[in-house]
Design an enzyme around this catalytic site. Sequence first.
Site, PDB file in Angstrom:
ATOM      1  N   HIS A 116      -7.537   2.814   2.862  1.00  0.00           N
ATOM      2  CA  HIS A 116      -6.834   3.804   2.046  1.00  0.00           C
ATOM      3  C   HIS A 116      -7.366   3.874   0.614  1.00  0.00           C
ATOM      4  O   HIS A 116      -7.386   4.954   0.010  1.00  0.00           O
ATOM      5  CB  HIS A 116      -5.330   3.506   2.044  1.00  0.00           C
ATOM      6  CG  HIS A 116      -4.682   3.874   3.346  1.00  0.00           C
ATOM      7  ND1 HIS A 116      -3.680   3.122   3.921  1.00  0.00           N
ATOM      8  CD2 HIS A 116      -4.918   4.896   4.201  1.00  0.00           C
ATOM      9  CE1 HIS A 116      -3.308   3.689   5.059  1.00  0.00           C
ATOM     10  NE2 HIS A 116      -4.049   4.754   5.251  1.00  0.00           N
ATOM     11  N   HIS A 168      -8.611 -30.087  -7.933  1.00  0.00           N
ATOM     12  CA  HIS A 168      -9.221 -31.041  -7.002  1.00  0.00           C
ATOM     13  C   HIS A 168      -8.272 -31.302  -5.840  1.00  0.00           C
ATOM     14  O   HIS A 168      -7.051 -31.286  -5.990  1.00  0.00           O
ATOM     15  CB  HIS A 168      -9.516 -32.347  -7.751  1.00  0.00           C
ATOM     16  CG  HIS A 168     -10.307 -33.338  -6.959  1.00  0.00           C
ATOM     17  ND1 HIS A 168     -11.551 -33.059  -6.431  1.00  0.00           N
ATOM     18  CD2 HIS A 168     -10.029 -34.623  -6.596  1.00  0.00           C
ATOM     19  CE1 HIS A 168     -12.010 -34.127  -5.784  1.00  0.00           C
ATOM     20  NE2 HIS A 168     -11.099 -35.079  -5.872  1.00  0.00           N
ATOM     21  N   CYS A 202       0.843  -1.195   0.000  1.00  0.00           N
ATOM     22  CA  CYS A 202       0.000   0.000   0.000  1.00  0.00           C
ATOM     23  C   CYS A 202       0.883   1.251   0.000  1.00  0.00           C
ATOM     24  O   CYS A 202       1.888   1.321   0.703  1.00  0.00           O
ATOM     25  CB  CYS A 202      -0.921  -0.015   1.219  1.00  0.00           C
ATOM     26  SG  CYS A 202      -1.931   1.472   1.387  1.00  0.00           S
ATOM     27  N   CYS A 242      -4.637  -0.129   0.161  1.00  0.00           N
ATOM     28  CA  CYS A 242      -5.279  -1.234   0.869  1.00  0.00           C
ATOM     29  C   CYS A 242      -6.793  -1.046   0.932  1.00  0.00           C
ATOM     30  O   CYS A 242      -7.308   0.070   0.849  1.00  0.00           O
ATOM     31  CB  CYS A 242      -4.704  -1.391   2.274  1.00  0.00           C
ATOM     32  SG  CYS A 242      -4.893   0.063   3.313  1.00  0.00           S
ATOM     33  N   CYS A 276       0.563   2.784   3.683  1.00  0.00           N
ATOM     34  CA  CYS A 276       0.904   2.021   4.892  1.00  0.00           C
ATOM     35  C   CYS A 276       1.678   0.785   4.457  1.00  0.00           C
ATOM     36  O   CYS A 276       2.016   0.635   3.285  1.00  0.00           O
ATOM     37  CB  CYS A 276      -0.346   1.653   5.706  1.00  0.00           C
ATOM     38  SG  CYS A 276      -1.428   0.444   4.903  1.00  0.00           S
ATOM     39  N   CYS A 325     -14.365 -30.104  -2.340  1.00  0.00           N
ATOM     40  CA  CYS A 325     -13.328 -31.070  -1.969  1.00  0.00           C
ATOM     41  C   CYS A 325     -12.272 -30.444  -1.070  1.00  0.00           C
ATOM     42  O   CYS A 325     -11.657 -31.132  -0.254  1.00  0.00           O
ATOM     43  CB  CYS A 325     -12.689 -31.678  -3.208  1.00  0.00           C
ATOM     44  SG  CYS A 325     -12.029 -30.466  -4.370  1.00  0.00           S
TER      45      CYS A 325
END
EC number: 3.4.19.12
Length: 792
Positions: A213, A752, A180, A200, A183, A317
């Site tokens: 932000h 899977h 970010c 962010c 920050c 799964c």
Amino acid sequence: MELLRSHLSRVRIPEPTNRIYKTECCISFDTPRSEGGLYVDLSSFIAFGKEGVGWNYEKSGNPVYLHIQQRPKPVPEDRPLKKPTLLAIGVDGGFDHEETEYEETYSIVMLPDYMSLPFPSVELPEKVRLAVDAILIAEGAERKEQLTSWTAEKKKVSAYAMNLQQINNGVVVPPYGWKCCKCDKSDNLWLNLTDGMILCGRRNWDGSGGNNHATEHYEETRYPLAVKLGTITADLEGADVFSYPEDDTVEDPLLAEHLEFFGIDFSSLHKTEMTTAEKELDQNMNFDWNRIQESGQQVEPLFGPGYTGLVNLGNSCYMASIMQVVFTTRAFISRYYEHQSLKMAFVMAPSDPTVDLNAQLTKLAHGLLSGKYSFPVQEKQEGIPLRMFKTIIAANHHEFSSMRQQDALEFFLHFLDQVERGNAGKPELDPSRSFKFIIEERLQCPSGKVAYNKRSDYILSLTIPLHKATNREQLEAFDKLKAEKNLEGKDIASGEIVRPRVPLEACLDCFSAPEEVHDFYSSALNVKTTAIKTAGLSTFPDYLVLHMQKFVLEEGWVPKKLDVYIDVPDVIDITHMRSKGLQPGEELLPEIGSCEVEPTHFVASEDIVSKLAAMGFNYLHCQKAAINTANAGVEEAMTWLLSHMNDSDIDDPISQNPHTMELQSVDETSVETLISFGFQEEVAKKALKASGGDIEKATDWIFNHPEASSSVDTDLTSSGVQVDGPAVPDGSGRYKLMALVSHIGTSTHCGHYVAHVYKDGRWVIFNDDKVGASIDPPKDMGYLYFFERIDG
């Protein structure tokens, strides 16, 4: 009939908004097809099996039930097969699994004597007839939730996409290493498609998520669209694009162009998919699929207690494989099976057990471990469905509540977090603790002084050092073969492919290896410098989970799954990885005292200012950019400048001490907020003083000054148990392999998952509803490895 009339006040006619359960018991996996059928409470509309209906009568006093029973119809030998026309399940034109057809019968039953009246019958009171008709016509809650997950609304095209303004400010977005701009957040990041700012996301109610932000940037600039980094793949339809003015996830038909504007070139991405490496991966898919699922092997089906499969609800799964492993551990078996009966869980649950995690975990434990639902049905295995468990464990979680494939690791961590919350206040009962351990990090700055930090975790995530492969000669020969085949225009045969073999020990060594930490603030030198970080474990958990980092992002935004084998022994010893804490002769970095935490008066670096000014920026603005980024560099200053060009005070003169803000006391609300994030009160106050009372800057300050928290960090006793918190298990560093979860596919969000578990002296494969004796467990192909500590 007179008795029924006397109970009419306890009968309700369901409203359209009522949740109606009529296909599965809320506290067991009994269905209308089970012995005894299913009983639907005509007051709460919750269903119960033969045992549970009596418990419900004792608890609620509700006496009237709709009894539903299903019996299989004879199947005609000439039954025509329906050809599916849609890639869907359970809808018109979709797959029907050629399921057996059942004949359904109904009756009205009154407890406690189980007096029965036939339905339909004109003699029944009208209220009862209306209630039952509404129940039978209504879509069941279980079915409704599943369809809702399958049929997600199609994203609408954003009104801002076609004429989106993009500012040519020289921003080029790298394929990794994002952070970010305002920050230190490195996750939940959004790329604004107008100016290329990476910011962010929103902060969640519990303090997690981002720091708002990206939203604040929109409020300042009104730049409308942002795409979430990490969701961008070759399939652009799967990218998460958010429109702030429309306040919704949207479709951007020009997303490829908008991303290419910032250097994200999707033409090369598509070409890369057709490279030799991708062809090899395609060839390996069949091999992976067969090896991990043990296809072609004469796997003996297993039945009985502990050998119950789980029905795949549609890409479930990832959840099934984790739950099969979890309910092989002593902690979860003890908590939800051996020491908690179904009746006990039901009595403790609220009026609707379907929304109670404890009740649903107990239901799942008894379903998997009792053997009641593990027997051959028409010469095949039928598992139990995770519907109710999935609904409660995925509540308010956008991804896990969907029918899309998910990362088994992310689900495992989410599951343990929910279990810990569900056992809050009862740490001695919390089975998630059996996976928890303490990691201790040691930081040494050039002064020779050290800082120690501790944090808890449930998994040990390991990088895979491909350069440590033990079959280098074979790999070199394979590379030569590939080059020759490429010159000849031929493909590599699947039998010719050679994969690197990396010992698990080498992966564990990477975790403990020294690592450089840049921009570390040394309180001894009073400057930012480079520190050396090493890590170890302060405690060894009952169950150690190793996550193999097989998924990486290459240059050009190409996601790649490492094609590698991990040689994993049956027994490992990590005793050497135990951290030792502060050693004789070591000196801790000094705490930052009140005089040291006063913000520094920065003077703008003339080098940075002149370079920015040469690009055409206002000189005063350049000075402010350098000061506000602590002279970190031209790139950092430019990032700040681009995000603050519209600030109302950008043209105000620079004050003599722009950072100074005297705080004799700190706002207690801010202190409490930081404490809720998990920081110590003393550290929170110190950080707020150093950052002028700003919570976000205080959070950054804490992360950039780990030595400040090391002195007040939680101490551990010699047994490794936290003094001021719930006990964390500790013991020997010797472990035996007990389970692994393997993944087939190019991404954790497709493909899977299959679980292999060592139980009763043999390896067992759990592949959704199929459970069998494993012949060749793929120990070298695991994504998650589960080890059980060897005591004694």
